[in-house]
Each structure stands twice: as C-alpha cells, then as structure tokens.
Design an enzyme around this catalytic site. Sequence first.
Site, PDB file in Angstrom:
ATOM      1  N   CYS A   1      -0.753  -4.438  14.872  1.00 31.59           N
ATOM      2  CA  CYS A   1      -0.525  -3.880  13.535  1.00 31.59           C
ATOM      3  C   CYS A   1      -1.025  -4.849  12.468  1.00 31.59           C
ATOM      4  O   CYS A   1      -0.682  -6.035  12.479  1.00 31.59           O
ATOM      5  CB  CYS A   1       0.974  -3.602  13.373  1.00 31.59           C
ATOM      6  SG  CYS A   1       1.478  -3.319  11.669  1.00 31.59           S
TER       7      CYS A   1
ATOM      8  N   GLY B   1       5.782  -2.756   6.490  1.00 29.39           N
ATOM      9  CA  GLY B   1       7.144  -3.258   6.594  1.00 29.39           C
ATOM     10  C   GLY B   1       8.025  -2.484   7.547  1.00 29.39           C
ATOM     11  O   GLY B   1       7.671  -1.400   8.015  1.00 29.39           O
ATOM     12  N   GLU B   2       9.179  -3.071   7.838  1.00 34.09           N
ATOM     13  CA  GLU B   2      10.161  -2.453   8.721  1.00 34.09           C
ATOM     14  C   GLU B   2      11.309  -1.952   7.841  1.00 34.09           C
ATOM     15  O   GLU B   2      12.113  -2.750   7.328  1.00 34.09           O
ATOM     16  CB  GLU B   2      10.651  -3.492   9.740  1.00 34.09           C
ATOM     17  CG  GLU B   2      11.882  -3.102  10.519  1.00 34.09           C
ATOM     18  CD  GLU B   2      11.822  -1.703  11.149  1.00 34.09           C
ATOM     19  OE1 GLU B   2      10.791  -1.338  11.722  1.00 34.09           O
ATOM     20  OE2 GLU B   2      12.824  -0.979  11.053  1.00 34.09           O
TER      21      GLU B   2
ATOM     22  N   SER C   1      10.696   5.481   9.890  1.00 33.19           N
ATOM     23  CA  SER C   1      10.166   4.981  11.161  1.00 33.19           C
ATOM     24  C   SER C   1      10.631   3.539  11.362  1.00 33.19           C
ATOM     25  O   SER C   1      10.467   2.701  10.472  1.00 33.19           O
ATOM     26  CB  SER C   1       8.631   5.040  11.123  1.00 33.19           C
ATOM     27  OG  SER C   1       8.086   4.469  12.283  1.00 33.19           O
TER      28      SER C   1
ATOM     29  N   SER D   1       9.288   3.530  16.995  1.00 35.39           N
ATOM     30  CA  SER D   1       7.987   3.131  17.527  1.00 35.39           C
ATOM     31  C   SER D   1       8.190   2.481  18.888  1.00 35.39           C
ATOM     32  O   SER D   1       8.511   1.301  18.981  1.00 35.39           O
ATOM     33  CB  SER D   1       7.316   2.151  16.561  1.00 35.39           C
ATOM     34  OG  SER D   1       7.135   2.793  15.320  1.00 35.39           O
ATOM     35  N   LEU D   2       8.019   3.267  19.929  1.00 37.63           N
ATOM     36  CA  LEU D   2       8.343   2.789  21.281  1.00 37.63           C
ATOM     37  C   LEU D   2       7.142   2.049  21.896  1.00 37.63           C
ATOM     38  O   LEU D   2       7.257   0.913  22.322  1.00 37.63           O
ATOM     39  CB  LEU D   2       8.775   3.978  22.147  1.00 37.63           C
ATOM     40  CG  LEU D   2       9.554   3.601  23.394  1.00 37.63           C
ATOM     41  CD1 LEU D   2      10.922   3.032  23.034  1.00 37.63           C
ATOM     42  CD2 LEU D   2       9.716   4.809  24.334  1.00 37.63           C
ATOM     43  N   HIS D   3       6.021   2.706  22.016  1.00 32.43           N
ATOM     44  CA  HIS D   3       4.738   2.145  22.489  1.00 32.43           C
ATOM     45  C   HIS D   3       4.715   1.736  23.961  1.00 32.43           C
ATOM     46  O   HIS D   3       3.634   1.583  24.538  1.00 32.43           O
ATOM     47  CB  HIS D   3       4.273   0.951  21.646  1.00 32.43           C
ATOM     48  CG  HIS D   3       4.202   1.227  20.190  1.00 32.43           C
ATOM     49  ND1 HIS D   3       3.588   2.344  19.667  1.00 32.43           N
ATOM     50  CD2 HIS D   3       4.688   0.544  19.111  1.00 32.43           C
ATOM     51  CE1 HIS D   3       3.689   2.330  18.345  1.00 32.43           C
ATOM     52  NE2 HIS D   3       4.358   1.256  17.988  1.00 32.43           N
TER      53      HIS D   3
ATOM     54  N   CYS E   1      -1.443   1.688   8.260  1.00 32.91           N
ATOM     55  CA  CYS E   1      -0.519   0.620   7.921  1.00 32.91           C
ATOM     56  C   CYS E   1      -1.155  -0.770   7.727  1.00 32.91           C
ATOM     57  O   CYS E   1      -1.615  -1.384   8.661  1.00 32.91           O
ATOM     58  CB  CYS E   1       0.490   0.604   9.066  1.00 32.91           C
ATOM     59  SG  CYS E   1       1.719  -0.634   9.034  1.00 32.91           S
TER      60      CYS E   1
ATOM     61  N   ASN F   1      -5.504   2.585  15.689  1.00 35.70           N
ATOM     62  CA  ASN F   1      -6.532   2.258  14.702  1.00 35.70           C
ATOM     63  C   ASN F   1      -6.985   0.829  14.933  1.00 35.70           C
ATOM     64  O   ASN F   1      -6.148  -0.047  15.119  1.00 35.70           O
ATOM     65  CB  ASN F   1      -5.942   2.326  13.295  1.00 35.70           C
ATOM     66  CG  ASN F   1      -6.053   3.716  12.713  1.00 35.70           C
ATOM     67  OD1 ASN F   1      -7.136   4.280  12.630  1.00 35.70           O
ATOM     68  ND2 ASN F   1      -4.923   4.268  12.333  1.00 35.70           N
TER      69      ASN F   1
ATOM     70  N   CYS G   1       5.582  -7.938   7.089  1.00 38.11           N
ATOM     71  CA  CYS G   1       6.592  -7.549   8.074  1.00 38.11           C
ATOM     72  C   CYS G   1       6.824  -8.719   9.015  1.00 38.11           C
ATOM     73  O   CYS G   1       5.893  -9.419   9.391  1.00 38.11           O
ATOM     74  CB  CYS G   1       6.129  -6.331   8.862  1.00 38.11           C
ATOM     75  SG  CYS G   1       7.370  -5.751  10.045  1.00 38.11           S
TER      76      CYS G   1
ATOM     77  N   CYS H   1       3.218   8.261   2.321  1.00 39.28           N
ATOM     78  CA  CYS H   1       3.650   7.217   3.256  1.00 39.28           C
ATOM     79  C   CYS H   1       3.900   5.957   2.422  1.00 39.28           C
ATOM     80  O   CYS H   1       2.981   5.438   1.792  1.00 39.28           O
ATOM     81  CB  CYS H   1       2.537   7.003   4.268  1.00 39.28           C
ATOM     82  SG  CYS H   1       2.812   5.643   5.394  1.00 39.28           S
TER      83      CYS H   1
ATOM     84  N   GLU I   1       0.808  -1.214   0.000  1.00 38.40           N
ATOM     85  CA  GLU I   1       0.000   0.000   0.000  1.00 38.40           C
ATOM     86  C   GLU I   1       0.846   1.271   0.000  1.00 38.40           C
ATOM     87  O   GLU I   1       1.968   1.277   0.477  1.00 38.40           O
ATOM     88  CB  GLU I   1      -0.840   0.059   1.278  1.00 38.40           C
ATOM     89  CG  GLU I   1      -1.727  -1.121   1.462  1.00 38.40           C
ATOM     90  CD  GLU I   1      -2.389  -1.087   2.822  1.00 38.40           C
ATOM     91  OE1 GLU I   1      -3.004  -2.090   3.176  1.00 38.40           O
ATOM     92  OE2 GLU I   1      -2.280  -0.075   3.540  1.00 38.40           O
TER      93      GLU I   1
ATOM     94  N   CYS J   1       4.279  -7.360  15.513  1.00 40.54           N
ATOM     95  CA  CYS J   1       3.556  -6.549  16.511  1.00 40.54           C
ATOM     96  C   CYS J   1       2.059  -6.863  16.380  1.00 40.54           C
ATOM     97  O   CYS J   1       1.485  -6.716  15.297  1.00 40.54           O
ATOM     98  CB  CYS J   1       3.794  -5.062  16.279  1.00 40.54           C
ATOM     99  SG  CYS J   1       5.542  -4.658  16.109  1.00 40.54           S
TER     100      CYS J   1
HETATM  101  N1  SAH Z   1       7.757  -0.835  10.873  1.00 39.54           N
HETATM  102  C1  SAH Z   1       7.921   0.537  11.150  1.00 39.54           C
HETATM  103  C2  SAH Z   1       7.212   1.445  10.178  1.00 39.54           C
HETATM  104  C3  SAH Z   1       5.810   1.069   9.748  1.00 39.54           C
HETATM  105  S1  SAH Z   1       4.547   1.180  10.926  1.00 39.54           S
HETATM  106  C4  SAH Z   1       7.512   0.852  12.553  1.00 39.54           C
HETATM  107  O1  SAH Z   1       6.843   0.038  13.173  1.00 39.54           O
HETATM  108  O2  SAH Z   1       7.877   1.918  13.026  1.00 39.54           O
HETATM  109  C5  SAH Z   1       4.308   2.936  11.090  1.00 39.54           C
HETATM  110  C6  SAH Z   1       3.696   3.341  12.435  1.00 39.54           C
HETATM  111  O3  SAH Z   1       2.330   2.893  12.555  1.00 39.54           O
HETATM  112  C7  SAH Z   1       4.455   2.728  13.610  1.00 39.54           C
HETATM  113  O4  SAH Z   1       4.668   3.698  14.603  1.00 39.54           O
HETATM  114  C8  SAH Z   1       3.482   1.658  14.081  1.00 39.54           C
HETATM  115  O5  SAH Z   1       3.712   1.312  15.389  1.00 39.54           O
HETATM  116  C9  SAH Z   1       2.153   2.328  13.832  1.00 39.54           C
HETATM  117  N2  SAH Z   1       1.017   1.416  13.832  1.00 39.54           N
HETATM  118  C10 SAH Z   1       0.963   0.128  13.436  1.00 39.54           C
HETATM  119  N3  SAH Z   1      -0.277  -0.376  13.610  1.00 39.54           N
HETATM  120  C11 SAH Z   1      -1.028   0.622  14.110  1.00 39.54           C
HETATM  121  C12 SAH Z   1      -2.391   0.740  14.500  1.00 39.54           C
HETATM  122  N4  SAH Z   1      -3.230  -0.299  14.411  1.00 39.54           N
HETATM  123  N5  SAH Z   1      -2.817   1.920  14.971  1.00 39.54           N
HETATM  124  C13 SAH Z   1      -1.983   2.983  15.061  1.00 39.54           C
HETATM  125  N6  SAH Z   1      -0.691   2.937  14.725  1.00 39.54           N
HETATM  126  C14 SAH Z   1      -0.206   1.767  14.254  1.00 39.54           C
HETATM  127 FE1  SF4 Z   2       6.153  -4.325  11.361  1.00 38.36          FE
HETATM  128 FE2  SF4 Z   2       5.993  -1.778  12.143  1.00 38.36          FE
HETATM  129 FE3  SF4 Z   2       3.796  -3.295  11.966  1.00 38.36          FE
HETATM  130 FE4  SF4 Z   2       5.562  -3.795  13.895  1.00 38.36          FE
HETATM  131  S1  SF4 Z   2       4.337  -1.921  13.653  1.00 38.36           S
HETATM  132  S2  SF4 Z   2       4.590  -5.338  12.587  1.00 38.36           S
HETATM  133  S3  SF4 Z   2       7.447  -3.330  12.846  1.00 38.36           S
HETATM  134  S4  SF4 Z   2       5.093  -2.673  10.294  1.00 38.36           S
END
Ligand code: SAH
Ligand code: SF4
Length: 347
Positions: free
Chosen positions: A112, A153-154, A183, A206-208, A325, A282, A105, A98, A85, A109
């Site tokens: 995601c 993806g990462e 990111s 992406s700390l979380h 994403c 989301n 990936c 974006c 996408e 996580c």
């Molecule tokens: N893999 C990389 C970049 C892609 S994800 C990473 O994780 O940083 C881009 C951002 O979207 C990241 O900060 C990720 O944590 C966040 N993200 C993934 N799923 C999400 C969701 N369901 N709601 C909000 N943010 C989300």
């Molecule tokens: Fe991959 Fe980023 Fe999604 Fe984690 S948040 S699964 S690293 S795309």
Amino acid sequence: MISPWSPTKEQLVELMGDQPRYRADQIWRGLYEQGRPPSELPNIPKKLKTALSTELTPSLLLKAKQENNDTVKWLWQLPDDEQIETVLMHYPKRSTVCVSSQAGCAMGCGFCATGQAGYDRNLTVGEIVEQLVVAREAAKPRRLSNVVFMGMGEPFANYPNVMATIDRLLTDFQIGARHITVSTIGLVPQMLMFAEERLQVGLAVSLHAANNDLRTELVPVNKRHPIEDIVAASQLFRERTGRRVSFEWAMIDGTNDSLNDAAELVKVAKKARAHVNLIPLNPTPGWPTKGSSKGRINAFVQHLHDAGVQATVRSNRGTDIDAACGQLRASQQSVPVTLSPSSPKSQ
Ligand code: SAH
Ligand code: SF4
C-alpha cells in the site's frame, strides 16, 4: 486555529459566546447546507465574521487535482503541510466519495502506497468533513450518495473522529447509514466497539490472506489481531447489526491468488458469514509484485462462487489518474507538483 467543520453544534454555540442562538443556527446551515465557511456567508455582521474567521479557518488547501470522465481526485495540503487525498467516483446510479482519515498510516502494509510512506497524524473531524463538503459540491448536479472510508489511513486508529464524522453524515448530510462503509485492516477492539454502536453502517475488513503466516507477512498488524479474532468480531458485527462484513482481498500475483488461497478464504468467509470483494492490486512504487491476471481472478472468483461464497470484483477505477489509496501523493513526490491557481469555492 480549527476548521469550522470540526466543532459540534453545541461547541459552535459555546464558541460564539453571547451571540443569539439563531446566529449559530445560521452558521451551521451555511456550513452544512451550502458548504461555506462563515467568512463566505451573507447576512452575518462583518464584525462577527472577522472574529469567527480568526478562530475557524478551513483546513484543505488544493495542491493538485486530477480528473477524467467519471473520477475526480484531489490532493490537499493541510495547515501543517501534511498531504492527504480524496477521490470522487461517479457510477450510473450513485456517486461515491472515498475519504482519508489519517495523514499516512502506521500499519505498514507493504503493498500500500500509504503504508510505504509511514504515519504522520490523525485527521481532525473538520479535515475529514471538509473532504465531504468539497466532494458534495463537485458532484453537482448529481447527489453525493455514498461515502467510503477507504482513502489514506486506518479509520479505526482514529476512531473518535471517524465516528463524529459518521454522526455528521447521518444528521447533517442526510446520507443513510447503509450508504456509508468503513474499511479497517482488522483492528479487533475497535471492530467490537463498532458492532456495539449498532449502526447500519457497512464494515469492510481488509483480509488479503486467510492463513496467519501469509497475512502477517502482508499485514504486519495481524500479529496482534490474528484471523480467528477478526472472524469472531465479524460474527459479533453480524449479530448486533444484522449485516454481513465484507472481506477485501487485493489480488497479488502468485502471492494470494491460487485456488488453494481461494479454498482457505472459503473456510474463513463462511465462518465469518462475510461476502468477499476482490480488488486487482494497483502497482505502487515500493512493491515489486504486480496485480493478478484477469484469468487468475476469474478462476479465483469462480471457486468462491462454486463453494457458495458471494464475491464481487471491484473495478480498478481511476488507475489512470493514480486513484488508489495514497498513490497521487506518492506520484506527486516524484514529479513537479502542478499548483492549482486557487482553492475551490467551498473551502
Ligand atoms: N486502512 C484501511 C482503509 C484504507 S485502504 C484498510 O486497509 O482497510 C482501502 C483499501 O485499499 C484496503 O482494502 C486496502 O487493503 C486496499 N489497498 C491498499 N493498497 C492497495 C493497492 N496497491 N492495490 C489495491 N488495493 C489496495
Ligand atoms: Fe494503512 Fe490500509 Fe494501507 Fe494497510 S492498507 S497501510 S492499513 S491504509
């Protein structure tokens, strides 16, 4: 067969054999100034076009497109049937694309949509650059001003191709380093390498979660690269580039959105000298917990501000068109796909 946007200029010259150099220059300008593959360029001899087209064919085939007033989202099919996408977002003063860096990936996580679907493969340079070409075309008459590697993806798991794409952005798209952000989920060895590149390109992590137990639950790769290492790499990035990293934090209801979580984040963000970007979670098909309420987000952000940590809340742009994403692909798998009659001109 490879994408015409994959080779470097030197590789293109080599690929064209004994053709005069100006032909390669002409094709390069076509690719990067007009966003067209060799087959669509006037003033190129037909024989050469045919020869090139068998080797250099665009990779993105339009599978679905969703659009509202200020957001466009594309779902692409790649030559091996993988799907990725791209999202273009217009704001009053900028237009941001974006891009995806991998099909799927491997980081797993749970919250995601991309992580839920698993890993397929790295994207080629051309497959990433083509996303930029299409977005730049679609943004017109506005200028595509910003690029974020926050799609599927990462990016740091596909480091060489992402760096080659950044090089193209800086030189051929003339997008300034400060308008590009990568990111990462926190792949520390690549964060260190990235710091040593000494570019002005932004780095988001992406700390979380700001304690290792919770972070490992949300982000499995934290076992390999714990928070202390991310903080150290963020400090190095700051030293090498003079720029702060930004910590991304998806606000997950009852999971990482309490004032205690905020207090933990304050400590880590101060050590890393990071600023914080909060993203309301989301909803995704495979994750039961919802995003935090406005009230909890406001209290959290207030706590960060009071403690002297800079924080912003990112708007949930495009939720109505699945613009988060991996979500368009996820939703397209459960409903019939609307096939678009043709691919865009720029392919
Ligand atoms: N893999 C990389 C970049 C892609 S994800 C990473 O994780 O940083 C881009 C951002 O979207 C990241 O900060 C990720 O944590 C966040 N993200 C993934 N799923 C999400 C969701 N369901 N709601 C909000 N943010 C989300
Ligand atoms: Fe991959 Fe980023 Fe999604 Fe984690 S948040 S699964 S690293 S795309």
